[in-house]
Design a protein around this motif. Structure first.
Motif, mmCIF file in Angstrom:
data_model
loop_
_atom_site.group_PDB
_atom_site.id
_atom_site.type_symbol
_atom_site.label_atom_id
_atom_site.label_comp_id
_atom_site.label_asym_id
_atom_site.label_seq_id
_atom_site.Cartn_x
_atom_site.Cartn_y
_atom_site.Cartn_z
ATOM 1 N N ILE A 184 0.840 -1.206 0.000
ATOM 2 C CA ILE A 184 0.000 0.000 0.000
ATOM 3 C C ILE A 184 0.872 1.251 0.000
ATOM 4 C CG2 ILE A 184 -1.663 1.348 1.358
ATOM 5 C CD1 ILE A 184 -2.713 -1.426 2.379
ATOM 6 N N VAL A 185 1.884 1.276 0.860
ATOM 7 C CA VAL A 185 2.779 2.437 0.948
ATOM 8 C C VAL A 185 3.569 2.574 -0.347
ATOM 9 C CG1 VAL A 185 4.739 3.430 2.187
ATOM 10 C CG2 VAL A 185 2.897 2.319 3.459
ATOM 11 N N ALA A 186 3.992 1.472 -0.946
ATOM 12 C CA ALA A 186 4.770 1.509 -2.182
ATOM 13 C C ALA A 186 3.960 2.082 -3.336
ATOM 14 C CB ALA A 186 5.269 0.108 -2.534
ATOM 15 N N ALA A 187 2.652 2.044 -3.239
ATOM 16 C CA ALA A 187 1.810 2.607 -4.289
ATOM 17 C C ALA A 187 2.047 4.104 -4.449
ATOM 18 C CB ALA A 187 0.338 2.335 -3.989
ATOM 19 N N ASP A 188 2.699 4.730 -3.464
ATOM 20 C CA ASP A 188 3.012 6.153 -3.538
ATOM 21 C C ASP A 188 4.279 6.420 -4.348
ATOM 22 O OD1 ASP A 188 0.808 6.768 -2.060
ATOM 23 O OD2 ASP A 188 1.864 6.930 -0.170
ATOM 24 N N GLY A 189 4.862 5.384 -4.970
ATOM 25 C CA GLY A 189 6.008 5.609 -5.836
ATOM 26 C C GLY A 189 7.279 4.889 -5.459
ATOM 27 N N GLN A 190 7.366 4.331 -4.287
ATOM 28 C CA GLN A 190 8.572 3.617 -3.902
ATOM 29 C C GLN A 190 8.377 2.131 -4.173
ATOM 30 O OE1 GLN A 190 9.182 4.461 0.233
ATOM 31 N NE2 GLN A 190 10.011 6.488 -0.150
ATOM 32 N N ASN A 191 9.464 1.468 -4.573
ATOM 33 C CA ASN A 191 9.369 0.033 -4.826
ATOM 34 C C ASN A 191 9.252 -0.768 -3.545
ATOM 35 O OD1 ASN A 191 9.502 0.374 -7.565
ATOM 36 N ND2 ASN A 191 11.713 0.203 -7.641
ATOM 37 N N LYS A 192 10.142 -0.521 -2.601
ATOM 38 C CA LYS A 192 10.108 -1.217 -1.321
ATOM 39 C C LYS A 192 10.453 -0.215 -0.229
ATOM 40 C CE LYS A 192 11.644 -5.282 1.106
ATOM 41 N NZ LYS A 192 12.492 -6.451 1.113
ATOM 42 N N PRO A 193 9.426 0.355 0.404
ATOM 43 C CA PRO A 193 9.689 1.380 1.407
ATOM 44 C C PRO A 193 10.345 0.794 2.651
ATOM 45 C CG PRO A 193 7.373 0.803 1.393
ATOM 46 C CD PRO A 193 8.011 0.073 0.256
ATOM 47 N N PRO A 194 11.142 1.583 3.352
ATOM 48 C CA PRO A 194 11.724 1.120 4.612
ATOM 49 C C PRO A 194 10.614 0.790 5.611
ATOM 50 C CG PRO A 194 12.675 3.225 3.960
ATOM 51 C CD PRO A 194 11.543 2.946 3.031
#
Length: 67
Positions: free
Chosen positions: A33-43
């Motif tokens: 869900i968080v990665a949908a904001d543009g990051q591939n694999k968020p910390p």
């Protein structure tokens, strides 16, 4: 012309989490869900921050609707 950027030093409390299979599954779902904001694999710290923020905002909304 140079601009001096001052960044405050933030101290953090470190903790370790036991990642059970269920917790790993929840982290993976939330990361997507968080990665949908543009990051591939968020910390994981971003995932935790996002989940906590959402929880707090949801609680505020529920309290507002109760009034």
């Amino acid at each position: 012309m140079h601009t001096l950027l001052l960044i405050p030093l933030l101290t953090t409390d470190r903790t370790s989490l036991k990642l059970t299979d269920e917790r790993k599954r929840l982290f993976n779902q939330t990361s997507e869900i968080v990665a949908a904001d543009g990051q591939n694999k968020p910390p994981r710290s971003n995932v935790i921050d996002t989940a906590l923020t959402h929880l707090i905002e949801s609680k505020g909304l529920v309290e507002t609707l109760k009034r």
